[in-house]
Design a protein around this motif. Structure first.
Motif, PDB file in Angstrom:
ATOM      1  N   LEU A  66       0.747  -1.299   0.061  1.00 47.94           N
ATOM      2  CA  LEU A  66       0.154  -0.190  -0.075  1.00 47.94           C
ATOM      3  C   LEU A  66       1.052   1.434  -0.076  1.00 47.94           C
ATOM      4  CD1 LEU A  66      -2.459  -0.878   2.918  1.00 47.94           C
ATOM      5  CD2 LEU A  66      -2.930  -1.335   0.292  1.00 47.94           C
ATOM      6  N   CYS A  67       0.342   2.342  -0.428  1.00 51.39           N
ATOM      7  CA  CYS A  67       0.903   3.575  -0.126  1.00 51.39           C
ATOM      8  C   CYS A  67      -0.147   4.516   1.045  1.00 51.39           C
ATOM      9  CB  CYS A  67       0.828   4.485  -1.571  1.00 51.39           C
ATOM     10  SG  CYS A  67       1.911   4.085  -2.715  1.00 51.39           S
ATOM     11  N   VAL A  68       0.423   4.537   2.143  1.00 56.56           N
ATOM     12  CA  VAL A  68      -0.565   5.038   3.094  1.00 56.56           C
ATOM     13  C   VAL A  68      -0.050   6.490   3.378  1.00 56.56           C
ATOM     14  CG1 VAL A  68      -1.460   4.589   5.493  1.00 56.56           C
ATOM     15  CG2 VAL A  68      -0.801   2.620   3.982  1.00 56.56           C
ATOM     16  N   SER A  69      -0.918   7.492   2.998  1.00 62.06           N
ATOM     17  CA  SER A  69      -0.546   8.799   3.158  1.00 62.06           C
ATOM     18  C   SER A  69      -1.335   9.701   3.970  1.00 62.06           C
ATOM     19  CB  SER A  69      -0.546   9.287   1.923  1.00 62.06           C
ATOM     20  OG  SER A  69       0.156   8.663   1.088  1.00 62.06           O
ATOM     21  N   VAL A  70      -0.708  10.069   5.337  1.00 60.07           N
ATOM     22  CA  VAL A  70      -1.671  10.325   6.377  1.00 60.07           C
ATOM     23  C   VAL A  70      -1.347  11.906   6.301  1.00 60.07           C
ATOM     24  CG1 VAL A  70      -1.719  10.697   9.088  1.00 60.07           C
ATOM     25  CG2 VAL A  70      -1.169   8.375   7.685  1.00 60.07           C
ATOM     26  N   ASN A  71      -2.558  12.809   6.343  1.00 58.30           N
ATOM     27  CA  ASN A  71      -2.532  14.322   6.507  1.00 58.30           C
ATOM     28  C   ASN A  71      -1.929  14.851   5.576  1.00 58.30           C
ATOM     29  OD1 ASN A  71      -4.268  13.617   9.136  1.00 58.30           O
ATOM     30  ND2 ASN A  71      -2.312  13.803  10.222  1.00 58.30           N
ATOM     31  N   ASP A  72      -0.761  15.657   5.588  1.00 64.47           N
ATOM     32  CA  ASP A  72       0.007  16.375   5.033  1.00 64.47           C
ATOM     33  C   ASP A  72       0.765  15.729   3.862  1.00 64.47           C
ATOM     34  OD1 ASP A  72       1.898  15.459   7.053  1.00 64.47           O
ATOM     35  OD2 ASP A  72       2.942  17.477   6.323  1.00 64.47           O
TER      36      ASP A  72
ATOM     37  N   SER B 247       4.855   2.293   8.093  1.00 62.21           N
ATOM     38  CA  SER B 247       5.743   2.588   9.054  1.00 62.21           C
ATOM     39  C   SER B 247       5.035   2.190  10.294  1.00 62.21           C
ATOM     40  CB  SER B 247       6.051   4.050   8.893  1.00 62.21           C
ATOM     41  OG  SER B 247       5.275   4.794   9.478  1.00 62.21           O
ATOM     42  N   ASN B 248       5.971   2.252  11.446  1.00 64.41           N
ATOM     43  CA  ASN B 248       5.418   2.380  12.845  1.00 64.41           C
ATOM     44  C   ASN B 248       4.485   3.140  13.169  1.00 64.41           C
ATOM     45  OD1 ASN B 248       6.654  -0.353  12.989  1.00 64.41           O
ATOM     46  ND2 ASN B 248       8.607   0.580  13.391  1.00 64.41           N
ATOM     47  N   TYR B 249       4.224   4.181  12.380  1.00 59.26           N
ATOM     48  CA  TYR B 249       3.477   5.414  12.834  1.00 59.26           C
ATOM     49  C   TYR B 249       2.041   4.827  13.242  1.00 59.26           C
ATOM     50  CZ  TYR B 249       0.328   9.554  12.710  1.00 59.26           C
ATOM     51  OH  TYR B 249      -0.479  10.581  12.975  1.00 59.26           O
ATOM     52  N   GLN B 250       1.463   5.406  14.368  1.00 59.05           N
ATOM     53  CA  GLN B 250       0.148   4.827  14.924  1.00 59.05           C
ATOM     54  C   GLN B 250      -0.801   5.890  14.256  1.00 59.05           C
ATOM     55  OE1 GLN B 250       1.588   4.209  19.046  1.00 59.05           O
ATOM     56  NE2 GLN B 250       0.779   1.887  18.683  1.00 59.05           N
ATOM     57  N   LEU B 251      -1.946   5.361  13.959  1.00 60.40           N
ATOM     58  CA  LEU B 251      -2.979   6.495  13.511  1.00 60.40           C
ATOM     59  C   LEU B 251      -3.588   7.048  14.812  1.00 60.40           C
ATOM     60  CD1 LEU B 251      -4.779   4.371  10.939  1.00 60.40           C
ATOM     61  CD2 LEU B 251      -3.133   6.226  10.494  1.00 60.40           C
ATOM     62  N   ARG B 252      -3.703   8.276  14.653  1.00 61.51           N
ATOM     63  CA  ARG B 252      -4.457   9.273  15.851  1.00 61.51           C
ATOM     64  C   ARG B 252      -5.671   9.413  15.344  1.00 61.51           C
ATOM     65  NH1 ARG B 252       0.438  13.322  17.262  1.00 61.51           N
ATOM     66  NH2 ARG B 252       2.003  11.756  17.105  1.00 61.51           N
ATOM     67  N   ASN B 253      -6.376   9.886  16.513  1.00 62.21           N
ATOM     68  CA  ASN B 253      -7.704  10.581  16.322  1.00 62.21           C
ATOM     69  C   ASN B 253      -7.642  11.644  15.475  1.00 62.21           C
ATOM     70  OD1 ASN B 253     -10.523  10.750  17.088  1.00 62.21           O
ATOM     71  ND2 ASN B 253     -10.285  12.350  18.318  1.00 62.21           N
TER      72      ASN B 253
ATOM     73  N   VAL C 207     -12.978  13.593  12.723  1.00 64.35           N
ATOM     74  CA  VAL C 207     -12.220  14.573  11.979  1.00 64.35           C
ATOM     75  C   VAL C 207     -12.628  15.975  11.976  1.00 64.35           C
ATOM     76  CG1 VAL C 207     -11.341  14.990   9.652  1.00 64.35           C
ATOM     77  CG2 VAL C 207     -11.202  12.599  10.624  1.00 64.35           C
ATOM     78  N   ASN C 208     -11.883  16.941  12.009  1.00 64.93           N
ATOM     79  CA  ASN C 208     -12.256  18.305  11.893  1.00 64.93           C
ATOM     80  C   ASN C 208     -13.332  18.740  10.666  1.00 64.93           C
ATOM     81  OD1 ASN C 208     -11.940  20.844  10.630  1.00 64.93           O
ATOM     82  ND2 ASN C 208      -9.871  21.021  11.713  1.00 64.93           N
ATOM     83  N   PRO C 209     -14.058  19.496  10.975  1.00 66.46           N
ATOM     84  CA  PRO C 209     -15.241  19.700   9.809  1.00 66.46           C
ATOM     85  C   PRO C 209     -14.583  20.163   8.638  1.00 66.46           C
ATOM     86  CG  PRO C 209     -15.953  20.373  11.616  1.00 66.46           C
ATOM     87  CD  PRO C 209     -14.899  20.011  11.813  1.00 66.46           C
ATOM     88  N   GLU C 210     -13.570  21.210   8.737  1.00 65.38           N
ATOM     89  CA  GLU C 210     -12.795  21.690   7.417  1.00 65.38           C
ATOM     90  C   GLU C 210     -12.319  20.537   6.541  1.00 65.38           C
ATOM     91  OE1 GLU C 210      -9.411  23.908   8.480  1.00 65.38           O
ATOM     92  OE2 GLU C 210      -9.599  25.377   6.846  1.00 65.38           O
TER      93      GLU C 210
END
Ligand code: MF3
Ligand code: CO
Length: 259
Positions: free
Chosen positions: A67-73, A81-87, A115-118
């Motif tokens: 997979l390509c797993v692309s968080v936030n920015d 990676s070992n990054y743990q997803l956050r609320n 997730v924030n409405p924006e």
């Protein structure tokens, strides 16, 4: 060279795309706070192989994962990676499968917890951009018509369109001609013909359009570090209405049950 597919080849591609979407649906019940992106990758690889497929991105140009797993920015090509997803995170999961020699490619951006409405609005509009693009994917229209429709919708909401990465033809190879940009002018670009198979994949930024690549040679991030969303379908150009081979409905069925 643009490869026009036969109806038999399109049926094989539908199977590849459905396995991609079933992988997304399986992951939908696993995405939560605390889960690592590498765990999601392992689940996906196992699921694809158990269903007779081969991960389409693994080893493609030496890409290291399923997979390509692309968080936030992260715009695209986030390496698990070992990054743990956050609320409050958004996480785009781009997945490819090869089955019977043909590729399927699709991406869905998920929400983690509240997730924030924006940012929720960014996801909604990016998905709408994808469908606006798909509406243009009919015989006689052009890749510029697709890009212009995506761009118009994104910019009308004050978002910006990533230019450096584009959609693509797809088939026996993950990336075939033509390129399918998410910006452009109506009538420009490559003329679409019945039974062309293309992946349309808007990458839309909440802030400015500029991006940069990290030293790992893959991860693409927004320059201003604001969030970015990505949705992708593999589709068939038809005379009247494009046919979508991947399927978000099975993903959203799972997501709606969780609410
Ligand atoms: N959906 C992306 C694309 O079509 C995924 C490619 S990632 C790679 O370009 F690792 F395979 F390159
Ligand atoms: Co793609």
């Amino acid at each position: 060279m643009i490869f026009i597919k036969t109806e038999e080849e399109i049926e094989l591609m539908r199977q590849s795309c459905l396995l991609v979407s079933r992988t997304h649906a399986m992951l939908a019940s696993e995405i939560r706070e605390g889960v690592t992106t590498l765990f999601l990758d392992k689940l996906a690889e196992e699921f694809i192989r158990d269903n007779g497929g081969i991960p389409g991105f693994l080893n493609y140009n030496s890409y290291p994962n399923t997979l390509c797993v692309s968080v936030n920015d992260i715009v695209v090509h986030g390496i698990p990676s070992n990054y743990q997803l956050r609320n409050g995170d958004i996480v785009s999961i781009d997945c490819g499968v090869i089955l019977n020699g043909f590729n399927g490619d699709s991406c869905y951006t998920f929400e983690v917890g509240e997730v924030n409405p924006e940012i929720k609005a960014l996801l909604k509009v990016t998905k709408e951009c994808l469908y606006k693009g798909i509406e243009q994917a009919v015989t006689g229209k052009t890749t510029g018509d697709i890009g212009a429709a995506v761009q118009k919708h994104a910019e009308s909401h004050g978002y910006s369109v990533v230019r450096e990465l584009v959609g693509h033809g797809i088939g026996r190879r993950l990336h075939e001609e033509p390129e399918v940009p998410n910006y452009g002018k109506p009538g420009k670009g490559v003329k679409l013909k019945e039974r062309m198979t293309i992946a349309i994949e808007p990458m839309i930024n909440l802030g400015l359009r500029e991006i940069f690549q990290e030293k790992d040679g893959w991860t693409i991030r927004t320059f201003d570090r604001k969030p970015s969303a990505h949705f992708e379908h593999t589709i068939v150009v038809r005379n009247e209405k494009a046919e979508i081979l991947s399927d978000f409905s099975i993903i959203e069925e799972i997501l709606n049950k969780q609410k």
